[in-house]
Design an enzyme around this catalytic site. Structure first.
Site, mmCIF file in Angstrom:
data_model
loop_
_atom_site.group_PDB
_atom_site.id
_atom_site.type_symbol
_atom_site.label_atom_id
_atom_site.label_comp_id
_atom_site.label_asym_id
_atom_site.label_seq_id
_atom_site.Cartn_x
_atom_site.Cartn_y
_atom_site.Cartn_z
ATOM 1 N NE ARG A 53 0.169 1.402 3.443
ATOM 2 C CZ ARG A 53 1.160 2.239 3.597
ATOM 3 N NH1 ARG A 53 2.415 1.816 3.622
ATOM 4 N NH2 ARG A 53 0.944 3.523 3.719
ATOM 5 N N GLY A 54 0.273 2.376 -0.216
ATOM 6 C CA GLY A 54 1.012 3.596 -0.472
ATOM 7 C C GLY A 54 1.039 3.831 -1.965
ATOM 8 C CB ALA A 55 -0.054 6.721 -4.026
ATOM 9 N NE ARG A 88 -6.475 0.557 -2.183
ATOM 10 C CZ ARG A 88 -6.009 1.057 -1.026
ATOM 11 N NH1 ARG A 88 -4.769 0.841 -0.658
ATOM 12 N NH2 ARG A 88 -6.800 1.788 -0.258
ATOM 13 C CD GLN A 189 -3.404 2.537 6.975
ATOM 14 O OE1 GLN A 189 -3.982 2.946 7.979
ATOM 15 N NE2 GLN A 189 -4.000 2.441 5.806
ATOM 16 C CG ASP A 230 -3.379 7.885 -1.690
ATOM 17 O OD1 ASP A 230 -2.980 6.757 -1.979
ATOM 18 O OD2 ASP A 230 -3.340 8.345 -0.537
ATOM 19 C CG ASN A 240 -2.929 11.598 2.321
ATOM 20 O OD1 ASN A 240 -2.301 10.787 1.655
ATOM 21 N ND2 ASN A 240 -2.647 11.859 3.579
ATOM 22 C CE LYS A 241 -5.128 5.384 4.093
ATOM 23 N NZ LYS A 241 -5.897 4.263 3.446
#
Length: 338
Positions: A53-55, A88, A189, A230, A240-241
């Protein structure tokens, strides 16, 4: 180790010639376990399941997924591209990496050429992160407290990190005296991954609950909030998150500056504003249970968006490897990325 490497010891995405090895981030911080993907379908599943995970890391992994498909032939590539693209929806880096691989395919690139392209994508990301770290750290001032959200470090990228890269550079340069990480519900996270990265690389940090952020800012211990992204729209709005938007609101109220750090591949000039960004919704079970144990009464429902959009007006600086945009708006974004 040089100054950069001394705070950068983690690699979550590893190419092994005939397979992609991914550090399973669902099991951190207590188990360091890798899974091997030998097909594009396995890579897509790993992206969906948050193994990776993480763009930026998602985009890099997808590029390697194309390479795995190419090793099986053109039919496999044709099937892999839409499957990886659908893994995603919010992180634009995934689409950017696949578009780049698609261009090479259209040009007639064979499997070895696609392997070189994927490796270049990964190498460029690491170089960009280290440059962004220097640029972002130069904005901080001296002896500042910094808060970050989610995980934006080596686990989320090719290495060093985006927002966490700024923190690494700031600590290395003596500019940061205090680091705070928000826990980042529901997948934790910040608690599981960011704290693990910082502790592993010898950077002291303090964990706070998501709901303590405003109180922390009020205390005066934080001068900057530094986050990743993201997707960044053409007007400077940032997806973003989930939880980033409320941090930006609180930061503005308390006079705390707000920095977004992301590679240029995260900028989507075809998306006019944050209103046009698709926000991924995940299963409500992620909120109704913790570590497999249900925590909410039977029959309860939950709403589980995993990203939100922070308006450009709440952002003091966007840092990319191309440079810094202070007080971002459509004209400043156009000048750098148009």
């Amino acid at each position: 180790m040089n100054d950069l490497d001394s705070h950068d010891s983690i690699r979550a995405v590893l190419w092994r010639g005939d397979r992609l090895r991914l550090l399973d981030q669902r099991k951190l911080p207590f188990v360091e376990d890798y899974i091997d993907c030998t097909t594009a379908a396995q890579v897509a599943q790993a992206i969906r399941d948050l193994v990776v995970r993480g763009a930026p890391a998602i985009g890099i992994s997808a590029a390697w997924g194309v390479v795995l498909a190419a090793q099986r032939g053109r039919d496999a590539v044709d099937a892999a591209l839409p499957m990886l693209r659908a893994a995603r929806p919010t992180a634009v880096n995934l689409m950017w990496a696949l578009d780049r691989m698609q261009r090479r395919i259209t040009e007639g690139a064979d499997a070895p050429a696609l392997e070189r392209e994927a490796q270049q994508i990964q190498d460029e990301d690491l170089a960009a992160n280290r440059h962004m770290g220097e640029l972002g750290a130069s904005l901080l001032g001296e002896s500042v407290g910094v808060m970050t959200h989610c995980n934006t470090g080596s686990l989320a990228t090719a290495g060093y990190g985006t927002a966490l890269g700024v923190i690494r550079a700031g600590v290395g340069g003596g500019r940061i005296s205090r680091v705070f990480a928000g826990e980042t519900r529901p997948w934790l996270q910040g608690a599981r991954l960011t704290m693990w990265e910082l502790m592993r690389d010898g950077i002291p940090a303090t964990l706070v609950s998501d709901s303590a952020a405003a109180h922390l800012m009020k205390s005066g211990q934080v001068q900057w909030v530094v986050v990743g992204a993201d997707r960044i729209a053409a007007n400077g709005d940032v997806a973003n998150k989930i939880g980033t938007y409320q941090l930006a609101i609180s930061a503005r109220h308390h006079g705390v500056r707000f920095m977004v750090v992301a590679p240029a591949s995260t900028v989507d000039m075809a998306t006019v504003s944050g209103d046009d960004i698709e926000i991924e919704m995940r299963d409500s079970s992620e909120l109704l249970a913790h570590s497999g144990q249900r925590t909410v009464v039977d029959g309860a429902v939950a709403w589980n968006p995993v990203f939100d959009v922070t308006p450009a007006g709440l952002i003091d600086a966007i840092v990319t490897e191309r440079g810094v945009i202070e007080k971002p708006d459509a004209s400043r974004m156009q000048a750098m990325f148009g």
